[in-house]
Motif scaffolding. Structure first.
Motif, mmCIF file in Angstrom:
data_model
loop_
_atom_site.group_PDB
_atom_site.id
_atom_site.type_symbol
_atom_site.label_atom_id
_atom_site.label_comp_id
_atom_site.label_asym_id
_atom_site.label_seq_id
_atom_site.Cartn_x
_atom_site.Cartn_y
_atom_site.Cartn_z
ATOM 1 N N MET A 164 -41.717 -31.481 -13.559
ATOM 2 C CA MET A 164 -40.568 -31.077 -14.370
ATOM 3 C C MET A 164 -40.002 -29.743 -13.877
ATOM 4 S SD MET A 164 -41.889 -31.919 -18.238
ATOM 5 C CE MET A 164 -42.464 -33.538 -18.733
ATOM 6 N N ALA B 230 -36.484 -35.784 -15.037
ATOM 7 C CA ALA B 230 -37.916 -35.719 -14.741
ATOM 8 C C ALA B 230 -38.744 -36.115 -15.954
ATOM 9 C CB ALA B 230 -38.285 -34.312 -14.283
ATOM 10 N N ILE B 231 -38.318 -35.719 -17.146
ATOM 11 C CA ILE B 231 -39.049 -36.081 -18.373
ATOM 12 C C ILE B 231 -39.062 -37.595 -18.560
ATOM 13 C CG2 ILE B 231 -38.982 -35.950 -20.894
ATOM 14 C CD1 ILE B 231 -37.919 -33.090 -20.584
ATOM 15 N N THR C 8 -46.419 -30.785 -23.320
ATOM 16 C CA THR C 8 -47.172 -31.523 -22.303
ATOM 17 C C THR C 8 -48.218 -30.616 -21.665
ATOM 18 O OG1 THR C 8 -45.234 -32.904 -21.853
ATOM 19 C CG2 THR C 8 -46.978 -32.879 -20.185
ATOM 20 N N LEU D 293 -33.830 -31.705 -15.458
ATOM 21 C CA LEU D 293 -35.075 -31.583 -16.213
ATOM 22 C C LEU D 293 -35.330 -32.835 -17.037
ATOM 23 C CD1 LEU D 293 -37.505 -30.017 -17.318
ATOM 24 C CD2 LEU D 293 -35.959 -28.927 -18.967
ATOM 25 N N TRP D 294 -34.302 -33.334 -17.706
ATOM 26 C CA TRP D 294 -34.484 -34.520 -18.540
ATOM 27 C C TRP D 294 -34.700 -35.784 -17.703
ATOM 28 C CZ3 TRP D 294 -35.767 -35.638 -23.333
ATOM 29 C CH2 TRP D 294 -35.786 -34.584 -24.243
ATOM 30 N N LEU E 262 -41.862 -29.868 -22.259
ATOM 31 C CA LEU E 262 -42.709 -29.377 -21.170
ATOM 32 C C LEU E 262 -43.891 -28.562 -21.700
ATOM 33 C CD1 LEU E 262 -41.549 -27.887 -17.808
ATOM 34 C CD2 LEU E 262 -43.134 -26.598 -19.212
ATOM 35 N N GLY F 21 -35.762 -29.646 -23.435
ATOM 36 C CA GLY F 21 -36.635 -30.104 -22.361
ATOM 37 C C GLY F 21 -37.864 -29.232 -22.182
ATOM 38 N N THR G 35 -38.384 -30.005 -10.392
ATOM 39 C CA THR G 35 -37.103 -30.703 -10.472
ATOM 40 C C THR G 35 -36.005 -29.787 -10.984
ATOM 41 O OG1 THR G 35 -38.226 -32.818 -10.872
ATOM 42 C CG2 THR G 35 -35.898 -32.680 -11.460
ATOM 43 N N ALA G 36 -36.281 -29.046 -12.076
ATOM 44 C CA ALA G 36 -35.268 -28.154 -12.648
ATOM 45 C C ALA G 36 -34.898 -27.034 -11.682
ATOM 46 C CB ALA G 36 -35.775 -27.572 -13.969
ATOM 47 N N THR H 190 -41.200 -39.434 -15.771
ATOM 48 C CA THR H 190 -42.654 -39.291 -15.888
ATOM 49 C C THR H 190 -43.202 -39.832 -17.204
ATOM 50 O OG1 THR H 190 -42.354 -37.029 -16.731
ATOM 51 C CG2 THR H 190 -42.736 -37.279 -14.367
#
Length: 402
Positions: free
Chosen positions: A231, A263-264, A87, A260-261, A84, A80, A234-235, A267
């Motif tokens: 991300m 959120a990935i 990104t 985390l995933w 991130l 993840g 969230t984590a 989004t």
């Protein structure tokens, strides 16, 4: 079933030592070496000693059931955070770093300081990857191995005094230790940072100077920046809320990695992630998980009696022996100064690239760092910094077991 002893050492340690030696010397075959070592250790325990007192398949199943959550969480975080960091790179914000950072070698020092601070609030893996991503842009991808080691050391030092900054400190939090019980790790982490950060910044400036200000023509994609923030929030939020309201859940499922995933995926409708980074990140994750699982099979039922001397030694051991099972044993044993232990096992893993999850993540971005010899040669100040920080911590606060 009787274990095989060689010079008084259980044979598992011989196999694990051979695996680590192979990783150190065969840095172009690290995954193969790690998986071969894991298979050899598992086969030996299956045939001769069993797993945690249970024989054969039953023992292997029970052992994996006991460790699968930490393994899944670590794997999900490594994958993840690779998404991130990519990104973050695509957002264009790292390209603006030359306009934000000071000139000359102070740019490198400021970047290391940023990594240190970020890791206290995020996670040492995320902090290291963000720092390495910025460094790749500021130094046009010509980053000195010593500076990469310093980025990892800064992330591990920054996370050592925060219960959301490192897996080991989060384990202490889950076990009921107060965030204040580990906070004084920073008394050692800050002087350690000063020992390695300034020489590393100077060496990087000599190797490749930072880009000058006014790079021009760059516009940040603020939606991608917002996605990165989402991300991270969230984590970290999942970690904090689960520890406060549902700590047992952290032992049942990989809460942080799944958050985390989530959120990935959520989004992805706004900006499609660059999935192409996953194969390389997957290789690095499997490598680290193989070492962690192999380390968990070592017959280390007891640690030395808690003292500042044994804590100092655990820091050096953490560079080669995963700090997660070491921390678990220390929590079972009790009687430690948790801030001293957090500094030792958190920062100690920085001495080798495979000594911490942050190191493995950064080495995935810069494969030239996957050489223990090159890492030690370029980052020799990190072991010295570890000792200096430890001495300062004990001299100022002493050993205060809880």
């Amino acid at each position: 079933m009787q274990p095989i002893l060689i010079l008084g050492l259980p044979f598992e340690f011989i196999l694990f030592g051979a695996t680590l030696l192979g990783v150190a010397l065969l840095h172009h075959r690290t995954l193969t070496v790690a998986l071969t070592g894991l298979i050899a250790i598992a086969a030996y325990k299956f045939l001769f000693t069993g797993f945690d007192g249970h024989p054969g398949l039953e023992g292997a199943g029970l052992h994996f059931a006991h460790h699968w959550v930490e393994l899944a969480n670590l794997g999900l975080l490594l994958l993840g955070f690779a998404i991130l960091s990519r990104t973050f790179e695509q957002s264009g914000l790292p390209d603006l770093a030359p306009d934000i950072l000071p000139d000359g070698w102070l740019a490198g020092l400021a970047l290391l300081a940023l990594t240190f601070v970020l890791s206290a609030f995020l996670d040492n893996i995320a902090g290291a990857l963000i720092g390495a991503t910025i460094a790749a842009h500021v130094y046009q991808k010509r980053v000195h191995i010593g500076f990469l080691a310093a980025i990892v050391a800064a992330s591990n030092a920054g996370g050592s005094g925060s219960v959301v900054g490192d897996t080991t400190t989060t384990m202490m939090w889950i076990a009921g230790k107060s965030p204040m019980d580990v906070l004084h790790a920073y008394v050692g982490a800050v002087p350690a940072f000063l020992v390695f950060a300034i020489p590393a910044a100077l060496a990087q400036e000599k190797h490749q100077a930072a880009l000058k200000h006014d790079v021009g023509g760059i516009k940040a994609d603020w939606l991608r920046v917002a996605i990165v923030v989402a991300m991270l929030v969230t984590a970290v939020g999942a970690n904090v809320l689960a520890n406060i309201y549902a700590p047992d859940l952290l032992h049942a499922i990989p809460v942080i990695g799944l958050a985390l995933w989530a959120a990935i995926v959520a989004t992805a409708v706004l900006r499609t992630p660059d999935w192409k980074v996953l194969p390389e990140a997957f290789t690095g994750a499997v490598f680290l998980l193989a070492l962690v699982l192999a380390a968990s099979m070592m017959p280390v039922e007891n640690l030395p009696a808690p003292s500042w001397q044994s804590a100092l030694g655990l820091g050096f051991i953490s560079a080669i022996f995963d700090n997660i099972p070491l921390t678990a044993l220390a929590l079972q044993q009790g009687g430690y100064d948790w801030g001293v232990l957090a500094y030792a096992v958190g920062f100690g893993g920085s001495m080798l690239w495979f000594g911490s999850s942050a190191g493995v993540a950064v080495a995935n971005m810069f494969p030239e760092a996957k050489s223990a010899i090159a890492w030690l040669r370029a980052g020799w100040l990190i072991p010295l910094a570890y000792v200096v920080g430890f001495v300062v911590l004990i001299a100022l606060l002493g050993w205060r077991p809880h």
